[in-house]
Design a protein around this motif. Structure first.
Motif, mmCIF file in Angstrom:
data_model
loop_
_atom_site.group_PDB
_atom_site.id
_atom_site.type_symbol
_atom_site.label_atom_id
_atom_site.label_comp_id
_atom_site.label_asym_id
_atom_site.label_seq_id
_atom_site.Cartn_x
_atom_site.Cartn_y
_atom_site.Cartn_z
ATOM 1 N N ASP A 89 0.795 -1.221 0.000
ATOM 2 C CA ASP A 89 0.000 0.000 0.000
ATOM 3 C C ASP A 89 0.829 1.273 0.000
ATOM 4 N N VAL A 90 1.982 1.251 0.662
ATOM 5 C CA VAL A 90 2.813 2.454 0.790
ATOM 6 C C VAL A 90 4.280 2.078 0.669
ATOM 7 N N LEU A 91 4.997 2.828 -0.159
ATOM 8 C CA LEU A 91 6.454 2.700 -0.241
ATOM 9 C C LEU A 91 7.065 4.002 0.234
ATOM 10 N N VAL A 92 7.837 3.943 1.308
ATOM 11 C CA VAL A 92 8.555 5.107 1.812
ATOM 12 C C VAL A 92 10.018 4.956 1.438
ATOM 13 N N ASN A 93 10.453 5.757 0.473
ATOM 14 C CA ASN A 93 11.851 5.745 0.031
ATOM 15 C C ASN A 93 12.660 6.681 0.919
ATOM 16 N N ASN A 94 13.239 6.116 1.960
ATOM 17 C CA ASN A 94 13.961 6.928 2.945
ATOM 18 C C ASN A 94 15.470 6.716 2.909
ATOM 19 N N ALA A 95 15.933 5.573 2.413
ATOM 20 C CA ALA A 95 17.366 5.272 2.451
ATOM 21 C C ALA A 95 18.168 6.345 1.723
ATOM 22 N N GLY A 96 19.256 6.764 2.323
ATOM 23 C CA GLY A 96 20.092 7.783 1.697
ATOM 24 C C GLY A 96 21.289 8.110 2.552
ATOM 25 N N ALA A 97 22.206 8.882 1.967
ATOM 26 C CA ALA A 97 23.399 9.322 2.688
ATOM 27 C C ALA A 97 23.955 10.556 2.010
ATOM 28 N N GLY A 98 24.650 11.370 2.783
ATOM 29 C CA GLY A 98 25.188 12.617 2.262
ATOM 30 C C GLY A 98 26.458 12.448 1.463
ATOM 31 N N THR A 99 27.187 11.365 1.731
ATOM 32 C CA THR A 99 28.450 11.161 1.029
ATOM 33 C C THR A 99 28.816 9.691 1.056
ATOM 34 N N MET A 100 29.943 9.370 0.513
ATOM 35 C CA MET A 100 30.443 7.998 0.458
ATOM 36 C C MET A 100 31.259 7.717 1.707
ATOM 37 N N PRO A 101 31.161 6.502 2.255
ATOM 38 C CA PRO A 101 31.989 6.181 3.419
ATOM 39 C C PRO A 101 33.458 6.507 3.151
ATOM 40 N N GLY A 102 34.079 7.140 4.128
ATOM 41 C CA GLY A 102 35.465 7.535 3.981
ATOM 42 C C GLY A 102 35.645 9.000 3.635
ATOM 43 N N TYR A 103 34.525 9.676 3.327
ATOM 44 C CA TYR A 103 34.555 11.104 3.007
ATOM 45 C C TYR A 103 33.601 11.845 3.939
ATOM 46 N N SER A 109 34.481 18.855 -5.632
ATOM 47 C CA SER A 109 35.870 18.488 -5.902
ATOM 48 C C SER A 109 36.165 17.028 -5.558
ATOM 49 N N ARG A 110 35.220 16.353 -4.927
ATOM 50 C CA ARG A 110 35.435 14.951 -4.557
ATOM 51 C C ARG A 110 35.463 14.078 -5.811
ATOM 52 N N PRO A 111 36.119 12.929 -5.756
ATOM 53 C CA PRO A 111 36.201 12.056 -6.938
ATOM 54 C C PRO A 111 34.825 11.667 -7.459
ATOM 55 N N LEU A 112 34.770 11.346 -8.727
ATOM 56 C CA LEU A 112 33.496 10.991 -9.339
ATOM 57 C C LEU A 112 32.917 9.708 -8.757
#
Length: 272
Positions: A89-103, A109-112
């Motif tokens: 009935d409901v999909l909550v798309n919440n997963a996320g992060a501000g950056t890549m682990p290690g940064y 300017s961060r690597p692609l």
């Protein structure tokens, strides 16, 4: 409030923060809930909280260890949910992060590879999940709620890639809302501002730096004078997911930021 009794809800990124609070609230309001994340230990805490919120009924909670950047996992999340509960009935798309682990940030300017990671997690995974979920949502006239950010429309140079990913999320919301309206499916975004979670810690920001931001950026520049709690964001998500209360709301960006986006200067980079 038991509107969600008999409803089936998936909340991605349920291990901590907004996702955990949202899953717990849906369980409290009667839903059968699928929780998912990459940390088995953190997800187990969420499972226990949801089970308690569901009155001790373990059958109303499905826990899936998964990585939403992997297509086989997004397929598995939807399939296992429907196999267990019979619908979605409901999909909550919440997963996320501000950056890549290690940064500590996602400055341009961060690597692609950082860009690819941030875009895959925050934007591409939504498409993968939506594609799998939509056939089931058509049957229930369900809806999708995406957790975006005020970073989608307010520039934070230290989080350039993240802001780009959330802007993509906002535009996907509008496109899907138009495309799926004829199917009776609503699609909306919540755009949080500062929220007191472990989000900053996962980006390498220390507790001391987070406290500095709260005192020197949030309090002076957010009209309500504080960061939100995950529980406050969960109530907004539940409102958007409620086909009674929000039945005429689709394609919208519901900003829940205490006024930060209309009054605050750019986030200071020296605090990261």
């Amino acid at each position: 409030m038991t509107y969600f009794e008999g409803k089936v809800v998936i909340v991605t990124g349920s291990s901590t923060g907004i996702g955990r609070a949202t899953a717990e609230l849906f369980a409290k309001r009667g839903a059968k809930v699928t929780i998912t994340g990459r940390s088995a230990e953190s997800l187990e805490i969420t499972r226990q909280l949801c089970e308690k919120a569901a009155g001790g009924n373990a059958d109303k909670v499905l826990s899936i260890i998964a990585d939403v950047t992997k297509e086989e996992d997004t397929k598995r999340i939807i399939a296992e949910t429907v196999n267990k509960f019979g619908q979605l009935d409901v999909l909550v798309n919440n997963a996320g992060a501000g950056t890549m682990p290690g940064y500590q940030d996602s400055h341009f300017s961060r690597p692609l590879e950082v860009f690819d990671y941030v875009m895959n997690l925050n934007a591409r995974s939504l498409i993968a999940l939506d594609q799998e979920a939509i056939p089931h949502l058509k049957k229930t006239k369900g809806n999708i709620v995406n957790v975006s950010s005020i970073g989608a429309f307010k520039a934070f140079p230290s989080m350039a890639y993240y802001c780009m990913a959330k802007a993509a999320t906002d535009q996907l919301n509008r496109v899907l809302a138009i495309d799926l309206a004829k199917e009776g499916i609503r699609v909306n975004n919540i755009n949080p501002g500062p929220v007191r979670t472990d989000f900053s810690a996962r980006n390498g920001v220390s507790d001391a730096a987070r406290d500095w931001l709260e005192e020197n950026w949030v309090k002076p520049n957010c009209p309500l004078g504080r960061s939100a709690t995950p529980e406050e964001m969960a109530t907004v998500i539940a409102f958007l997911a409620n086909n009674d209360e929000a039945r005429f709301v689709t394609g919208q960006l519901l900003v829940a930021d205490g006024g930060a986006s209309i009054s605050s200067p750019p986030l200071p980079t020296q605090a990261s």
